[in-house]
Write an enzyme that holds these catalytic residues in place. Sequence first.
Site: not given
Ligand SMILES: Cc1ncc(COP(=O)(O)O)c(C=O)c1O
Length: 296
Positions: A112, A229
């Site tokens: 994240g 579209c």
């Molecule tokens: C469980 C989990 N871990 C890691 C990630 C990776 O997240 P990011 O690309 O924001 O680092 C995701 C993305 O959806 C996820 O669902």
Amino acid sequence: QEIKVISEIAHKLGVIARISIRVNPDIDAKTHPYITTGMKENKFGIDSKDIMDVFKTANELPNIDLIGIHSHIGSQITEVNPYIEAVKYLGDLIEKVEKLGINIRYINFGGGFGVQYKNILTHRYIPTEDDETTRYSPLGEHVESVLKMLSSYNKKLVIEPGRSLVANAGILVGKVLYTKQGELKKFIITDTGMNDLMRPCLYQAYHQVVPTALKDTGFETVDIVGPVCETSDFLATKRSIQVMNRGDRFAVLTTGAYGYSLSSNYNARLRPAEVLVDGDKHYLIREREKVEELHI
Ligand SMILES: Cc1ncc(COP(=O)(O)O)c(C=O)c1O
């Protein structure tokens, strides 16, 4: 329910499944609602009210080895604080869980980590973009801040970075097909759109768009749209950019994450080729799709 299914499958295969349980710490990651994953209203993870029961159940199942605790609170998180809160939550939980005699060996606090999408390229012919985020905490800072807290637990730390590793390694190159001066606004109609890059349509994501040949034309405000579209088929709306004409090429920046992987053949559109650039060399690593492949 899922842990029981895993235990049954492991039993059939004659193995012990090592699992982590994803918890929902109910923490606001302060990101777009569609990529917030650790709040009560989100579908992910076990809620606090059920967590101890789930750990007890998992611990009693014959083919389960419960080794870790996991949380992933969202994506494109630019601040460190939500992670600190999440890790505190995980720490408190570990203490409770270990009192049940469960030996937790891994703490996984997900991914994240946010990246910069605005002002990636700056030049006098590129308008400066308003960025409400004044500072993007680098990945190392996120990890370091929680490492200090975690060291007392003596567990292995797992992270799952996605976007922060690859987002700024990719660009999407497109061409202007037509321009249209509407009554209310001007449209730049391009040969790439929501099927190649879903993020703007999916969660109003912002990507910097930069003409490949910069010119001193002054700036105009336009909607840069695709050929699909759907009204939501846009790359950028109300965007200030140099004057672009039929045939001009442009790059949509920061498309290395959630770009090609979210692409589709919607509207019978063919996915573009992928080219890897390494210094002054380039390699075709994925061919442009062909119509014949689409209809197989
Ligand atoms: C469980 C989990 N871990 C890691 C990630 C990776 O997240 P990011 O690309 O924001 O680092 C995701 C993305 O959806 C996820 O669902």
